[in-house]
Design an enzyme around this catalytic site. Structure first.
Site, PDB file in Angstrom:
ATOM      1  CD  GLU A  42       9.387 101.168  25.836  1.00 14.37           C
ATOM      2  OE1 GLU A  42       9.868 100.338  26.509  1.00 14.37           O
ATOM      3  OE2 GLU A  42       8.359 101.300  25.932  1.00 14.37           O
ATOM      4  CB  CYS A  69      15.122  92.572  26.368  1.00  8.23           C
ATOM      5  SG  CYS A  69      15.002  94.025  27.311  1.00  8.23           S
ATOM      6  CG  ASN A  94      10.423  90.194  29.459  1.00  8.46           C
ATOM      7  OD1 ASN A  94       9.505  91.044  29.201  1.00  8.46           O
ATOM      8  ND2 ASN A  94      11.674  90.477  29.272  1.00  8.46           N
ATOM      9  CD  GLU A 147      12.699  99.898  23.990  1.00  6.94           C
ATOM     10  OE1 GLU A 147      13.750  99.249  24.026  1.00  6.94           O
ATOM     11  OE2 GLU A 147      12.998 101.015  23.931  1.00  6.94           O
TER      12      GLU A 147
HETATM   13  P1  NDP Z   1       7.211  88.124  20.716  1.00  4.40           P
HETATM   14  O1  NDP Z   1       7.864  89.192  19.600  1.00  4.40           O
HETATM   15  O2  NDP Z   1       6.972  86.917  20.369  1.00  4.40           O
HETATM   16  O3  NDP Z   1       5.885  89.033  20.874  1.00  4.40           O
HETATM   17  C1  NDP Z   1       5.751  90.253  21.274  1.00  4.40           C
HETATM   18  C2  NDP Z   1       4.282  90.850  21.235  1.00  4.40           C
HETATM   19  O4  NDP Z   1       3.894  90.901  19.841  1.00  4.40           O
HETATM   20  C3  NDP Z   1       3.215  89.842  21.895  1.00  4.40           C
HETATM   21  O5  NDP Z   1       2.318  90.738  22.449  1.00  4.40           O
HETATM   22  C4  NDP Z   1       2.777  89.040  20.617  1.00  4.40           C
HETATM   23  O6  NDP Z   1       1.473  88.570  20.574  1.00  4.40           O
HETATM   24  C5  NDP Z   1       2.621  90.399  19.632  1.00  4.40           C
HETATM   25  N1  NDP Z   1       2.807  90.088  18.120  1.00  4.40           N
HETATM   26  C6  NDP Z   1       3.333  88.821  17.433  1.00  4.40           C
HETATM   27  N2  NDP Z   1       3.232  88.952  16.221  1.00  4.40           N
HETATM   28  C7  NDP Z   1       2.620  90.106  15.967  1.00  4.40           C
HETATM   29  C8  NDP Z   1       2.146  90.518  14.400  1.00  4.40           C
HETATM   30  N3  NDP Z   1       2.572  90.166  13.548  1.00  4.40           N
HETATM   31  N4  NDP Z   1       1.982  91.972  14.859  1.00  4.40           N
HETATM   32  C9  NDP Z   1       1.484  92.701  15.962  1.00  4.40           C
HETATM   33  N5  NDP Z   1       1.746  92.150  17.042  1.00  4.40           N
HETATM   34  C10 NDP Z   1       2.431  90.718  17.099  1.00  4.40           C
HETATM   35  O7  NDP Z   1       8.087  88.470  21.687  1.00  4.40           O
HETATM   36  P2  NDP Z   1       7.900  87.601  23.393  1.00  4.40           P
HETATM   37  O8  NDP Z   1       6.269  87.762  23.886  1.00  4.40           O
HETATM   38  O9  NDP Z   1       8.207  86.348  22.854  1.00  4.40           O
HETATM   39  O10 NDP Z   1       8.817  88.297  24.212  1.00  4.40           O
HETATM   40  C11 NDP Z   1      10.279  87.991  24.120  1.00  4.40           C
HETATM   41  C12 NDP Z   1      10.931  89.043  23.048  1.00  4.40           C
HETATM   42  O11 NDP Z   1      10.818  90.435  23.746  1.00  4.40           O
HETATM   43  C13 NDP Z   1      12.656  88.791  23.514  1.00  4.40           C
HETATM   44  O12 NDP Z   1      13.114  88.730  22.097  1.00  4.40           O
HETATM   45  C14 NDP Z   1      13.035  90.015  24.180  1.00  4.40           C
HETATM   46  O13 NDP Z   1      14.493  90.139  23.946  1.00  4.40           O
HETATM   47  C15 NDP Z   1      12.045  90.929  24.036  1.00  4.40           C
HETATM   48  N6  NDP Z   1      12.127  92.054  24.856  1.00  4.40           N
HETATM   49  C16 NDP Z   1      12.601  93.196  24.415  1.00  4.40           C
HETATM   50  C17 NDP Z   1      12.776  94.129  25.555  1.00  4.40           C
HETATM   51  C18 NDP Z   1      13.130  95.452  25.151  1.00  4.40           C
HETATM   52  O14 NDP Z   1      13.015  96.531  26.067  1.00  4.40           O
HETATM   53  N7  NDP Z   1      14.010  95.700  24.518  1.00  4.40           N
HETATM   54  C19 NDP Z   1      12.089  93.852  26.825  1.00  4.40           C
HETATM   55  C20 NDP Z   1      11.581  92.545  26.982  1.00  4.40           C
HETATM   56  C21 NDP Z   1      11.399  91.638  26.009  1.00  4.40           C
HETATM   57  P3  NDP Z   1       1.724  86.974  20.873  1.00  4.40           P
HETATM   58  O15 NDP Z   1       2.494  87.036  22.446  1.00  4.40           O
HETATM   59  O16 NDP Z   1       0.070  86.731  21.270  1.00  4.40           O
HETATM   60  O17 NDP Z   1       2.096  86.412  19.920  1.00  4.40           O
END
Ligand code: NDP
Length: 484
Positions: free
Chosen positions: A458, A284, A153, A250
């Site tokens: 963060e 998020c 995002n 996060e």
């Molecule tokens: P995901 O949890 O699907 O993915 C996050 C990242 O982790 C991606 O780069 C993903 O790769 C990677 N990943 C997935 N599986 C693994 C694993 N087993 N080991 C290591 N890395 C892995 O989240 P989204 O990208 O769908 O983002 C949305 C989510 O992020 C929402 O739940 C949102 O709330 C949260 N978010 C939180 C924020 C905060 O600051 N608290 C800010 C923004 C978003 P890949 O995409 O290739 O699967």
């Protein structure tokens, strides 16, 4: 293709390709058109990136904080100079309106580089006198190689929010963006090198979850900072625990926003709009459970609908457009699925509720009223433009209901009663709270979640503690006393 980078990965100061990696197609969410083709990192690429970061770390940490800080601040200046071009890239990567990306993405990344660049020279230990002439001093040391894993995002912001404090402390980084939005982190890496960062200090590799997983378990890695969903956070935290690595998590949320009868209704509606529809709801910390006290409920809903009529939906590159598509077809289908659940479970649809008939992945801003605590749309993170409005009568009741969730990322209250505002905030089980506003995240303030929404913080000076550790040095000025 206009947005095709020179290669998929940026390692040791250079673009590197390995076409053996799985294909990654980058799609412009406003049209569905492919704007770049990349490859996921192969094990050989992962190896190169980690070696590069490992080899660069000692020399980077040995620079003075002033020198490291100067490089980060120079990178910040370059990002600001190129804000428009970086924003165009971010808009194509994510689909977010250019109206948003020009003020909330590269600029937020630049803020982090500037802030942590400014702090770098003042990161020190302390002197602790112990009496009798003995003393302790502490040395603040870098952790080593840090891994950053990003969500889709806020790709530029996340690359900088993790990179800037890591580098300020003398760590090096391997950053893996989400494969949905892989482009802008490469620009961050390029800019850092242009600003003078030595080769290997900040590397970017692309990949799906398996690439992230292989980074997390590598013994060369000292720390993992993830922005992502709770299920991914759980996996990454567990994998990091095995190697006793430091973590920052996060994660997601289902944050409450409470609007009391005495609130300024216009500000409350603005807060609810910012906290539900900015970035098409893909934020998020969004306050997606909007508790409105019964006395102003209908007035609130009426004004909200009137204001939503003014959302300009369309081509995100049009500067007048304030509401764009969702990031991907998949994310759109998730949001539409939740909208159907809301309807099926008996929530009252007040606004929107449909896919928009045009190219790309557009979903109408959607508002449900009469939502009850047990409905799926009130319990699960949707990560789309879907607001749930819930009724309440008393402060005690709403406090308990607001906290009745596994998440604890953010929470907000709108009221003109000063003491009630502080009482409510004291009761919130959430890491980031707002009084009479919503969804701000300035670099000066800690940001992060409680409960299942995360570990660590963060931004702010607190981030320094998550990217460094203290070595304690006991100095005796006296003879050593031993019992025998
Ligand atoms: P995901 O949890 O699907 O993915 C996050 C990242 O982790 C991606 O780069 C993903 O790769 C990677 N990943 C997935 N599986 C693994 C694993 N087993 N080991 C290591 N890395 C892995 O989240 P989204 O990208 O769908 O983002 C949305 C989510 O992020 C929402 O739940 C949102 O709330 C949260 N978010 C939180 C924020 C905060 O600051 N608290 C800010 C923004 C978003 P890949 O995409 O290739 O699967």
């Amino acid at each position: 293709m206009k947005f095709q980078p020179r290669a998929s990965h940026f390692i040791d100061g250079e673009y590197i390709e390995d076409t053996n990696g799985a294909a990654i197609e980058v799609i412009y969410p406003a049209t569905g058109e492919v704007i770049a083709r990349l490859h996921s990192a192969t094990p050989a690429i992962v190896e190169q990136a980690l070696n590069s970061a490992k080899n660069a770390q000692a020399a980077w940490a040995a620079l003075s904080g002033t020198e490291r800080g100067r490089i980060l601040r120079r990178a910040s200046d370059i990002m600001r100079e190129r804000n428009y071009d970086l924003s165009v890239l971010e808009t194509h990567d994510t689909g977010k309106p250019i109206q948003e990306t020009t003020v909330a993405d590269a600029t937020s990344g630049a803020d982090a580089l500037e802030y942590f660049g400014g702090l770098a020279a003042s990161l020190t230990g302390e002197h602790i006198p112990l009496g009798g002439g003995d003393f302790v001093y502490t040395i603040r040391e870098a952790l080593g190689v840090c891994v950053g894993i990003g969500a889709w995002n806020y790709p530029t912001q996340i690359a900088c929010w993790k990179g800037a404090p890591a580098l300020a402390c003398g760590n090096t980084m391997v950053f893996k963006p989400s494969e949905t939005t892989p482009l802008s982190a490469l620009k961050v890496a390029e800019i850092l090198v242009e600003a003078g960062a030595p080769k290997g200090v900040y590397n970017v590799i692309q990949g799906y979850g398996d690439v992230g997983a292989s980074l997390v378990t590598d013994p060369r890695v000292a720390k993992v900072s993830l922005t992502g969903s709770v299920p991914t956070g759980r996996k990454v935290y567990a994998a990091a625990a095995d190697g006793m690595k430091h973590v920052t998590m996060e994660l997601g949320g289902k944050s409450p926003m409470i609007v009391f009868d005495d609130a300024d209704i216009e500000n409350a509606v603005s807060g609810a709009i910012l906290g539900n529809f900015y970035s098409s709801g893909q934020v998020c910390s969004n306050g997606t459970r909007v508790f409105v006290q019964k006395g102003i409920k209908e007035a609130f809903l009426k004004r909200l609908s009137e204001r939503l009529d003014h959302a300009k939906i369309g081509d995100p590159m049009d500067e007048d457009v304030s509401f764009g598509p969702m990031v991907s077809e998949n994310q759109m289908n998730i949001a539409l699925g939740y909208i159907e659940k809301g309807k099926a479970e008996g929530a009252r649809l007040v606004y929107g509720g449909e896919r928009i008939e045009r190219d790309g992945y557009f979903v109408q801003p959607t508002v449900f009223a009469d939502v009850t605590d047990n409905m799926t749309i009130a319990r699960e993170e949707i990560f789309g433009p879907v607001m749930s409005v819930l009724d309440f009568e008393t402060e005690e009741e709403v406090m308990a209901r607001a906290n009745d969730t596994e998440f604890g990322l953010a929470a907000g209250v709108f009221t003109n009663d000063l003491t009630r505002a502080h009482r409510i905030v004291a009761g919130f089980e959430a890491g980031t709270c707002y009084i009479n506003t919503y969804n701000l995240a300035p670099v000066e303030a800690p940001f992060g979640g409680s409960k299942m929404s995360g570990v660590g913080r963060e931004n702010s000076k607190l981030a320094i503690n998550h990217f460094s550790e203290m070595k304690t040095v006991y100095v005796s000025m006296n003879d050593v006393e031993a019992p025998y």
